[in-house]
Design a protein around this motif. Structure first.
Motif, PDB file in Angstrom:
ATOM      1  N   UNK A 236       0.814  -1.220   0.000  1.00 14.73           N
ATOM      2  CA  UNK A 236       0.000   0.000   0.000  1.00 14.73           C
ATOM      3  C   UNK A 236       0.847   1.269   0.000  1.00 14.73           C
ATOM      4  N   UNK A 237       1.736   1.391   0.983  1.00 14.90           N
ATOM      5  CA  UNK A 237       2.496   2.638   1.110  1.00 14.90           C
ATOM      6  C   UNK A 237       3.420   2.874  -0.083  1.00 14.90           C
ATOM      7  N   UNK A 238       4.157   1.837  -0.480  1.00 16.85           N
ATOM      8  CA  UNK A 238       5.092   2.016  -1.594  1.00 16.85           C
ATOM      9  C   UNK A 238       4.353   2.272  -2.906  1.00 16.85           C
ATOM     10  N   UNK A 239       3.344   1.460  -3.298  1.00 20.03           N
ATOM     11  CA  UNK A 239       2.612   1.777  -4.525  1.00 20.03           C
ATOM     12  C   UNK A 239       1.937   3.144  -4.496  1.00 20.03           C
ATOM     13  N   UNK A 240       1.451   3.563  -3.329  1.00 21.05           N
ATOM     14  CA  UNK A 240       0.830   4.890  -3.237  1.00 21.05           C
ATOM     15  C   UNK A 240       1.861   5.980  -3.488  1.00 21.05           C
ATOM     16  N   UNK A 241       3.066   5.782  -2.967  1.00 21.71           N
ATOM     17  CA  UNK A 241       4.138   6.758  -3.206  1.00 21.71           C
ATOM     18  C   UNK A 241       4.508   6.772  -4.688  1.00 21.71           C
ATOM     19  N   UNK A 242       4.575   5.605  -5.304  1.00 20.30           N
ATOM     20  CA  UNK A 242       4.890   5.526  -6.733  1.00 20.30           C
ATOM     21  C   UNK A 242       3.856   6.296  -7.546  1.00 20.30           C
ATOM     22  N   UNK A 243       2.579   6.061  -7.254  1.00 16.76           N
ATOM     23  CA  UNK A 243       1.512   6.734  -8.006  1.00 16.76           C
ATOM     24  C   UNK A 243       1.569   8.246  -7.842  1.00 16.76           C
ATOM     25  N   UNK A 244       1.972   8.698  -6.668  1.00 19.62           N
ATOM     26  CA  UNK A 244       1.975  10.136  -6.387  1.00 19.62           C
ATOM     27  C   UNK A 244       3.244  10.833  -6.880  1.00 19.62           C
ATOM     28  N   UNK A 245       4.328  10.080  -7.091  1.00 20.47           N
ATOM     29  CA  UNK A 245       5.616  10.726  -7.340  1.00 20.47           C
ATOM     30  C   UNK A 245       6.321  10.337  -8.629  1.00 20.47           C
ATOM     31  N   UNK A 246       5.888   9.260  -9.274  1.00 17.12           N
ATOM     32  CA  UNK A 246       6.570   8.823 -10.484  1.00 17.12           C
ATOM     33  C   UNK A 246       5.621   8.853 -11.682  1.00 17.12           C
ATOM     34  N   UNK A 247       6.141   9.158 -12.859  1.00 11.44           N
ATOM     35  CA  UNK A 247       5.328   9.027 -14.076  1.00 11.44           C
ATOM     36  C   UNK A 247       5.280   7.559 -14.497  1.00 11.44           C
ATOM     37  N   UNK A 248       4.667   6.752 -13.648  1.00 13.71           N
ATOM     38  CA  UNK A 248       4.647   5.298 -13.834  1.00 13.71           C
ATOM     39  C   UNK A 248       3.295   4.847 -14.367  1.00 13.71           C
ATOM     40  N   UNK A 249       3.330   3.810 -15.179  1.00 16.43           N
ATOM     41  CA  UNK A 249       2.101   3.235 -15.720  1.00 16.43           C
ATOM     42  C   UNK A 249       1.242   2.676 -14.590  1.00 16.43           C
ATOM     43  N   UNK A 250      -0.073   2.829 -14.722  1.00  9.99           N
ATOM     44  CA  UNK A 250      -1.005   2.277 -13.731  1.00  9.99           C
ATOM     45  C   UNK A 250      -1.469   0.870 -14.104  1.00  9.99           C
ATOM     46  N   UNK A 251      -1.068   0.388 -15.258  1.00 10.95           N
ATOM     47  CA  UNK A 251      -1.460  -0.952 -15.703  1.00 10.95           C
ATOM     48  C   UNK A 251      -0.725  -1.989 -14.856  1.00 10.95           C
ATOM     49  N   UNK A 252      -1.457  -2.939 -14.272  1.00 11.52           N
ATOM     50  CA  UNK A 252      -0.816  -3.947 -13.423  1.00 11.52           C
ATOM     51  C   UNK A 252       0.208  -4.770 -14.199  1.00 11.52           C
ATOM     52  N   UNK A 253       0.037  -4.916 -15.521  1.00 19.82           N
ATOM     53  CA  UNK A 253       1.003  -5.652 -16.325  1.00 19.82           C
ATOM     54  C   UNK A 253       2.348  -4.938 -16.368  1.00 19.82           C
ATOM     55  N   UNK A 275      -2.275 -10.284  -6.203  1.00 18.10           N
ATOM     56  CA  UNK A 275      -2.096 -10.259  -7.665  1.00 18.10           C
ATOM     57  C   UNK A 275      -2.715  -9.039  -8.326  1.00 18.10           C
ATOM     58  N   UNK A 276      -3.589  -8.333  -7.621  1.00 21.30           N
ATOM     59  CA  UNK A 276      -4.174  -7.120  -8.195  1.00 21.30           C
ATOM     60  C   UNK A 276      -3.169  -5.972  -8.248  1.00 21.30           C
ATOM     61  N   UNK A 277      -2.080  -6.098  -7.483  1.00 17.64           N
ATOM     62  CA  UNK A 277      -1.092  -5.013  -7.418  1.00 17.64           C
ATOM     63  C   UNK A 277       0.039  -5.162  -8.421  1.00 17.64           C
ATOM     64  N   UNK A 394       4.541  -0.227 -23.890  1.00 15.56           N
ATOM     65  CA  UNK A 394       4.646   0.340 -22.542  1.00 15.56           C
ATOM     66  C   UNK A 394       5.945   1.092 -22.332  1.00 15.56           C
ATOM     67  N   UNK A 395       6.937   0.830 -23.174  1.00 13.88           N
ATOM     68  CA  UNK A 395       8.217   1.512 -23.055  1.00 13.88           C
ATOM     69  C   UNK A 395       8.780   1.740 -24.442  1.00 13.88           C
TER      70      UNK A 395
END
Length: 460
Positions: A236-253, A275-277, A394-395
């Protein structure tokens, strides 16, 4: 077609009539004002391009848009010149000039937008230099344990060079964990990516190496247990930080959980449990259970002595108890000579395959529970995943129009501007040469006709 292409096409259409009128006037040998207007417009256009190279934050990202900018700088003066010469007599031509000016403003705006894309990660502007464009960038970040309260050491982030070349898009992200004892460092990740060559390095994901231990001498299970909410921190904490701070894809793949040794067991457990994460797991030399070398102590300290609660956190047991309707990729690696951990990795890989995952397993020849296994295991995982991401879009390698990979933004922008300026100069000179040849041909043809008509009268 892109927005810029449509705007440029509309600009050409609107500017066609004023351009025709200038050509017609030139055709009547009143070409001085026309030639001056065109040449002046092109010079001003080139000046605008050079000014953009100097002032825009990322002039290298304008690319072929420089041609559209020069097109706008050419069409607008022609339209305005026609409007001035027709003012008071043909209001419609003034309206055409106004429309051409509005379209030119749109072309300039759309073409310049990419030049304002700034590589900002975790609130920090990343320097774009020859070195970072070649090797990427590293920085330490602090991830607040908002949901878990887990006190982790600083994480370390790798920013791939391909993204720095074009920071307008997103990238996949890998959440990585090292072994115990150990620290959340990027050394093995960088060694693995560099070993794959420049193309794979350019197409690499963001890699965030996080601390799942809390201290070098701690050995907590990755589950939420009394006294530790490590699973909540990592899921939870690490993925939330990623979503808030990195231009990272939200696709679980495009999300990966990875680790070595203790971190490998954590990655296998978290991927199986959540597996949803994450859509992929890289488990390198991971044990088959938390604290496997001192199971009695681990069971007593973290699970209140309950063997049942303890076994519920073993990756193979989690895999056997769940269904995985969405695709999961599992990459499992161990040293061939690692007699202790290799069988445990094989058991987890078998359980993942039985659960329906797409599994890759590799025993590194001649290696044990060591750094070579870690580096080669990560290289195997990154190579496979990056290959899949390239196919899905994706890249990308972050190619820039006419520029080499390690050119700085200013240098690259200057290269583009020089190419555009040279092309425009060739087109202008070619058009002028054609005009002069046609005009001279017509002049001598008319002169010949006049002489032939005059000759009979001379003969008389």
């Amino acid at each position: 077609m892109s927005t810029l292409t449509w705007l440029a096409a509309a600009l050409v259409a609107v500017g066609a009539y004023p351009a025709y009128r200038f050509v017609r006037r030139s055709w009547r040998f009143r070409a001085t004002a026309t030639v001056v207007a065109v040449v002046t417009a092109q010079v001003l256009g080139l000046a605008v391009v050079l000014l953009g190279v100097v002032l825009l934050p990322r002039p290298d990202l304008v690319g072929v848009g420089w041609f559209a900018l020069l097109l706008a700088a050419t069409v607008v003066p022609l339209a305005l010149g026609d409007a001035v010469q027709s003012a008071g007599r043909r209001p419609a031509r003034v309206a055409v000039a106004v429309v051409a000016g509005a379209l030119a403003a749109g072309v300039i705006g759309v073409a310049a937008v990419p030049a304002f894309a700034q590589p900002v990660v975790a609130g920090r502007a990343i320097p774009v230099t020859e070195k970072t464009l070649a090797d990427g960038y590293q920085l330490a970040v602090s991830i607040p344990p908002t949901a878990s309260g887990f006190q982790a050491r600083a994480a370390h982030l790798f920013v791939p060079p391909g993204w720095l070349r074009d920071p307008s898009g997103t990238r996949p992200v890998v959440e990585m964990m090292m072994g115990q004892p150990g620290s959340p460092t990027l050394g093995a990740t960088l060694d693995a990516l560099h070993s794959l060559g420049d193309d794979r390095l350019d197409q690499a994901p963001f890699v965030l190496v996080v601390d799942q231990l809390g201290a070098i001498d701690e050995n907590p299970p990755c589950a939420d247990v009394p006294g530790s909410s490590l699973a909540t921190y990592l899921q939870k904490d690490v993925p939330a930080w990623i979503d808030a701070n990195l231009p990272a894809s939200r696709d679980r793949a495009d999300r990966v959980i990875a680790g070595f040794s203790h971190g490998g067991e954590c990655a296998a457990y978290l991927g199986a449990e959540f597996p949803q994460s994450w859509g992929a797991v890289i488990d390198i030399s991971g044990p088959d259970k938390p604290g496997e070398y001192r199971p009695t102590l681990t069971r007593t300290k973290y699970f209140g002595g309950s063997q049942t609660a303890y076994e519920e956190t073993w990756p193979a047991n989690v895999l056997a108890s769940r269904d995985y309707p969405e695709p999961m990729v599992g990459i499992f690696v161990a040293g061939e000579q690692d007699a202790h951990f290799r069988p445990q990795v094989e058991d987890t890989a078998t359980a993942a395959e039985d659960a329906g995952w797409t599994v890759t397993y590799w025993a590194v020849p001649g290696a044990g529970h060591s750094s070579p296994t870690l580096t080669k295991g990560l290289a195997t995982g990154y190579n496979q995943l990056i290959g899949a991401w390239v196919q899905t879009g994706a890249t990308s390698a972050g190619e820039r129009f006419l520029c080499t990979a390690d050119q700085t933004p200013r240098s690259c922008g200057l290269t583009q501007a020089a190419a555009v300026g040279g092309t425009v100069a060739i087109v202008d000179l070619s058009a002028l040469a054609v005009f002069l040849m046609v005009a001279l041909s017509l002049f001598f043809a008319r002169r010949g006709v006049a002489l032939r008509r005059a000759r009979p009268s001379l003969d008389d």
